[in-house]
Design a protein around this motif. Structure first.
Motif, mmCIF file in Angstrom:
data_model
loop_
_atom_site.group_PDB
_atom_site.id
_atom_site.type_symbol
_atom_site.label_atom_id
_atom_site.label_comp_id
_atom_site.label_asym_id
_atom_site.label_seq_id
_atom_site.Cartn_x
_atom_site.Cartn_y
_atom_site.Cartn_z
ATOM 1 N N ARG A 1 0.859 -1.149 -0.148
ATOM 2 C CA ARG A 1 -0.081 0.069 -0.019
ATOM 3 C C ARG A 1 0.836 1.310 0.079
ATOM 4 N NH1 ARG A 1 -4.444 1.052 -1.508
ATOM 5 N NH2 ARG A 1 -5.574 1.981 0.263
ATOM 6 N N ASN A 2 1.759 1.241 0.737
ATOM 7 C CA ASN A 2 2.810 2.274 0.813
ATOM 8 C C ASN A 2 3.446 2.925 -0.764
ATOM 9 O OD1 ASN A 2 3.010 3.250 3.271
ATOM 10 N ND2 ASN A 2 4.548 2.121 4.042
ATOM 11 N N TYR A 3 3.819 2.042 -1.542
ATOM 12 C CA TYR A 3 4.096 2.158 -2.823
ATOM 13 C C TYR A 3 2.816 2.593 -3.754
ATOM 14 C CZ TYR A 3 8.501 -0.324 -2.121
ATOM 15 O OH TYR A 3 9.598 -0.414 -1.672
ATOM 16 N N GLN A 4 1.726 2.476 -3.158
ATOM 17 C CA GLN A 4 0.449 3.016 -4.060
ATOM 18 C C GLN A 4 0.117 4.486 -3.722
ATOM 19 O OE1 GLN A 4 -2.336 -0.168 -3.134
ATOM 20 N NE2 GLN A 4 -1.287 -1.673 -4.224
ATOM 21 N N LEU A 5 0.551 4.936 -2.627
ATOM 22 C CA LEU A 5 0.037 6.214 -2.002
ATOM 23 C C LEU A 5 0.876 7.345 -2.566
ATOM 24 C CD1 LEU A 5 -0.958 4.991 1.577
ATOM 25 C CD2 LEU A 5 -2.346 5.361 -0.266
ATOM 26 N N THR A 6 0.057 8.402 -2.708
ATOM 27 C CA THR A 6 0.875 9.773 -3.147
ATOM 28 C C THR A 6 1.120 10.394 -1.853
ATOM 29 O OG1 THR A 6 -0.440 9.720 -5.131
ATOM 30 C CG2 THR A 6 0.768 11.881 -4.769
ATOM 31 N N TYR A 7 0.396 10.726 -1.135
ATOM 32 C CA TYR A 7 0.542 11.427 -0.035
ATOM 33 C C TYR A 7 0.884 11.048 1.417
ATOM 34 C CZ TYR A 7 -1.330 14.584 -3.263
ATOM 35 O OH TYR A 7 -1.506 15.518 -4.560
ATOM 36 N N ALA A 8 0.150 9.902 1.655
ATOM 37 C CA ALA A 8 0.194 9.200 3.177
ATOM 38 C C ALA A 8 0.951 8.167 3.241
ATOM 39 C CB ALA A 8 -1.182 8.805 3.462
ATOM 40 N N CYS A 9 1.373 7.467 4.136
ATOM 41 C CA CYS A 9 2.256 6.609 4.336
ATOM 42 C C CYS A 9 1.984 5.697 5.681
ATOM 43 C CB CYS A 9 3.835 6.753 4.225
ATOM 44 S SG CYS A 9 4.484 7.732 5.683
ATOM 45 N N TYR A 10 2.238 4.447 5.721
ATOM 46 C CA TYR A 10 2.055 3.700 6.959
ATOM 47 C C TYR A 10 3.185 3.581 7.674
ATOM 48 C CZ TYR A 10 -2.563 1.695 5.998
ATOM 49 O OH TYR A 10 -3.732 1.199 5.871
ATOM 50 N N PHE A 11 2.997 3.669 9.072
ATOM 51 C CA PHE A 11 4.207 3.480 10.135
ATOM 52 C C PHE A 11 3.626 2.758 11.101
ATOM 53 C CE2 PHE A 11 2.181 7.132 11.819
ATOM 54 C CZ PHE A 11 2.698 7.050 13.053
ATOM 55 N N SER A 12 4.759 2.296 12.161
ATOM 56 C CA SER A 12 4.185 1.762 13.380
ATOM 57 C C SER A 12 5.101 2.357 14.484
ATOM 58 C CB SER A 12 4.441 0.388 13.308
ATOM 59 O OG SER A 12 5.868 -0.112 13.079
ATOM 60 N N ASP A 13 4.595 2.278 15.662
ATOM 61 C CA ASP A 13 5.294 2.639 16.953
ATOM 62 C C ASP A 13 5.004 1.578 17.768
ATOM 63 O OD1 ASP A 13 2.520 3.043 18.028
ATOM 64 O OD2 ASP A 13 2.428 4.958 18.073
ATOM 65 N N ASP A 14 5.315 1.826 18.966
ATOM 66 C CA ASP A 14 5.289 0.647 19.953
ATOM 67 C C ASP A 14 3.735 0.214 20.057
ATOM 68 O OD1 ASP A 14 8.009 1.063 20.495
ATOM 69 O OD2 ASP A 14 7.741 2.300 22.159
ATOM 70 N N ASP A 15 2.738 0.859 19.809
ATOM 71 C CA ASP A 15 1.399 0.448 20.166
ATOM 72 C C ASP A 15 0.739 -0.008 19.074
ATOM 73 O OD1 ASP A 15 1.666 0.469 22.975
ATOM 74 O OD2 ASP A 15 1.551 2.878 22.754
ATOM 75 N N PHE A 16 0.743 0.973 18.001
ATOM 76 C CA PHE A 16 -0.241 0.780 16.766
ATOM 77 C C PHE A 16 0.593 0.861 15.427
ATOM 78 C CE2 PHE A 16 -2.594 3.071 20.176
ATOM 79 C CZ PHE A 16 -3.556 2.064 20.470
ATOM 80 N N ILE A 17 -0.316 0.305 14.344
ATOM 81 C CA ILE A 17 0.071 0.663 13.043
ATOM 82 C C ILE A 17 -0.801 1.791 12.532
ATOM 83 C CG2 ILE A 17 -0.120 -0.144 10.599
ATOM 84 C CD1 ILE A 17 1.140 -2.670 11.556
#
Length: 438
Positions: free
Chosen positions: A121-137
Motif C-alpha cells: 500500500r505504501n508504494y501505491q499512495l501519493t501523500y500518506a504512508c504507513y508506520f508503526s510505533d510501540d502500540d499501533f500501526i
C-alpha cells in the motif's frame, strides 16, 4: 471552487444512508468558506485558513451539522478530527506544519500477510504512508505549510481519509480475527432495520431466481448478467453493507467488468456462487456487516455529464434490442440496473445523484415503504404519486437554476402510463440536463 460536491441543493431528508460517500448536504457557504481559506493562506494567516477550510468540509443532515469535522483552536495550534466511515483521522496544524494520522490496528496483531499488504500500500499512495510505533500501526501525512493552499491540503487529507477507511474495511474482511482500533464512533443499526434488510435480501434473491427461470434456455448470458449485476448493485446501494459483504461485492463487480480471460457464462456462474453464499448467511453473521458512520469525502472522482449521458444512451440501445427481439421480461430489470450502475460507478453532482435516488425510490416502493418512507409508486394499484414525484424533481433542480442558466425541471414531461415508460422518460430527461454555468 466546490471540491466536495460541486453543487448545493437542499434535498428531501433521508433518515438512512444509501450508497457510498456522503449522504448529506454541504454548506451553502462552502464556496465562500473555500475562498476565505485561499485568501487567508495568501496573507499568511495559516491557522485561520485551515479553520475556513475545515468549515467548508462540514456537511449537514436536515440542516443540522453532522460534526464530521471537529476543530479546537489553541494559541499556536489548531487540532482537528475528521471522520470517514470506519476511520477517524486526528491531527494538528501549526503555522509551519500539517500532521494527521489514523490508527488502524495494534502493532502486535500484524502478521506477515498483513505486513506485506501494508508495504504494498505504501508504494501505491501519493501523500500518506504507513508506520508503526510501540502500540499501533498508523497511516499518516506530514506536510509543510510554506506554500499551502486549499487545493494543496485537500488531496492529502482526502487520501489519508479514504485509504484509512478502505484499509480498515479490507483488514476486517481478510483478517477477521484482528480487532480494528479507534472504532468507537461507529453506530450499530437497530435490530428492526437489520431485520428489514435481511428479509429484503432474501426476497430479492427469490425474485432473482424466479426471473432467471423465465429466461430462454439458449443465448441468455447477457440477460443473466443484467440480472446478477442489478442484484449486486441493489444490495450495495439500498442495503449498504460494510466489511466482508462490501469487499466481496466490489471484487465480484470489478472482476466481471475487467477480467477479459473469462467468458460471460463463467462470470455469471461466479456471481451466482456468491449470491448463493449470501442466501445461506445467518442473520447474526449478516448483522455484523453493518454500521452507520460519518463521511467527509466522496470516494469517486467527478464524472463528466457526457460520460453519464453516453452510458444512458448505450443502455437504452440495449433495451430497444431486447424489445425488438421480444425478450421483454428483461427490460424492467435493465431500467433498474441503469441508475444503480451510475450511482456505483460514476462521481455525481448532488443534482444528478438526488434525481437518480428519486428514480430508485419509484422503482423500489416496497423497500422504502418498509423503512417508513411515503411510497412514490403504489404497486397494488399500478399508479404513481405524480405530484410528489414532480415536487422531488423540482426540489433537486430549482435551487440550482440561479447558477446554471439552462438547467430546467422536467417533472411535467414524464410519462406516467407504466413503470417502463416512466423509467424511460426519466432517463431521457436526465440526459438533457444542462449544467452550463452563468
Amino acid at each position: 471552487m466546490n471540491w466536495l460536491n460541486f453543487f448545493y441543493n437542499k434535498t428531501t431528508h433521508l433518515r438512512h444512508s444509501f450508497g457510498r460517500g456522503i449522504n448529506a448536504s454541504i454548506s451553502p457557504n462552502e464556496e465562500e468558506l473555500f475562498d476565505k481559506s485561499y485568501e487567508a493562506f495568501e496573507k499568511g494567516r495559516t491557522l485561520k485558513a485551515y479553520e475556513y477550510f475545515f468549515k467548508s468540509l462540514e456537511n449537514f443532515s436536515n440542516e443540522n451539522s453532522n460534526n464530521n469535522i471537529i476543530t479546537k483552536l489553541k494559541s499556536d495550534k489548531l487540532e482537528f478530527e475528521i471522520f470517514q466511515g470506519s476511520a477517524k483521522i486526528r491531527g494538528h496544524v501549526t503555522n509551519a506544519k500539517l500532521y494527521a494520522e489514523a490508527i488502524i490496528i495494534n502493532t502486535s496483531d500484524a502478521k506477515v500477510a498483513l505486513k506485506r499488504y501494508i508495504l504494498q500500500r505504501n508504494y501505491q499512495l501519493t501523500y500518506a504512508c504507513y508506520f508503526s510505533d510501540d502500540d499501533f500501526i498508523k497511516l499518516k501525512i506530514f506536510q509543510d505549510n510554506i506554500t499551502a493552499s486549499p487545493q494543496k491540503i485537500f488531496f492529502p487529507l482526502r487520501e489519508i481519509a479514504l485509504t484509512a477507511d478502505f484499509d480498515k474495511e479490507f483488514i476486517k474482511s481478510e483478517f477477521p480475527n484482528i480487532t480494528l482500533k479507534d472504532a468507537t464512533h461507529l453506530v450499530k443499526l437497530s435490530p428492526e432495520e437489520l431485520k428489514i434488510k435481511y428479509d429484503f435480501l432474501h426476497q430479492w434473491i427469490n425474485e432473482l431466481e424466479a426471473k432467471l427461470s423465465t429466461l430462454p434456455t439458449n443465448d441468455n448470458a447477457g440477460m443473466q448478467s443484467f440480472l446478477y449485476l442489478n442484484f449486486l448493485f441493489k444490495i450495495d446501494y439500498l442495503l449498504v453493507p460494510k466489511c466482508e459483504i462490501y469487499q466481496k461485492i466490489s471484487k465480484k463487480i470489478q472482476r466481471y467488468f475487467n477480467d477479459e480471460t473469462l467468458s460471460p457464462e463463467a462470470k455469471n456462474e461466479e456471481l451466482n456462487r456468491y449470491i448463493q453464499k449470501l442466501k445461506v448467511m445467518k442473520f447474526e453473521d449478516f448483522s455484523s456487516k453493518f454500521y452507520n458512520a460519518k463521511y467527509t469525502f466522496n470516494p469517486l472522482e467527478k464524472s463528466t455529464q457526457e460520460e453519464i449521458n453516453n452510458f444512458i444512451s448505450e443502455s437504452l440501445i440495449k433495451i430497444r434490442w431486447y424489445k425488438n427481439n421480444r425478450y421483454k421480461q428483461i427490460i424492467p430489470s435493465i431500467y433498474t440496473y441503469i441508475p444503480f450502475n451510475i450511482l456505483y460507478n460514476y462521481g455525481l453532482n448532488p443534482v444528478t445523484k438526488s434525481l437518480l435516488h428519486t428514480l430508485i425510490e419509484i422503482q423500489n416502493p416496497s423497500f422504502f415503504k418498509a423503512l417508513d418512507y411515503t411510497p412514490l409508486y403504489f404497486e397494488e394499484k399500478d399508479t404513481f404519486a405524480k405530484k410528489a414525484i414532480i415536487a422531488r424533481v423540482d426540489e433537486a433542480i430549482l435551487p440550482n437554476q440561479s447558477q446554471f442558466k439552462s438547467l430546467e425541471t422536467f417533472g411535467d414531461k414524464l410519462n406516467f402510463s407504466s413503470m417502463n415508460e416512466l423509467s424511460n422518460s426519466y432517463l431521457l430527461q436526465l440526459k438533457h440536463l444542462n449544467f452550463e454555468e452563468i
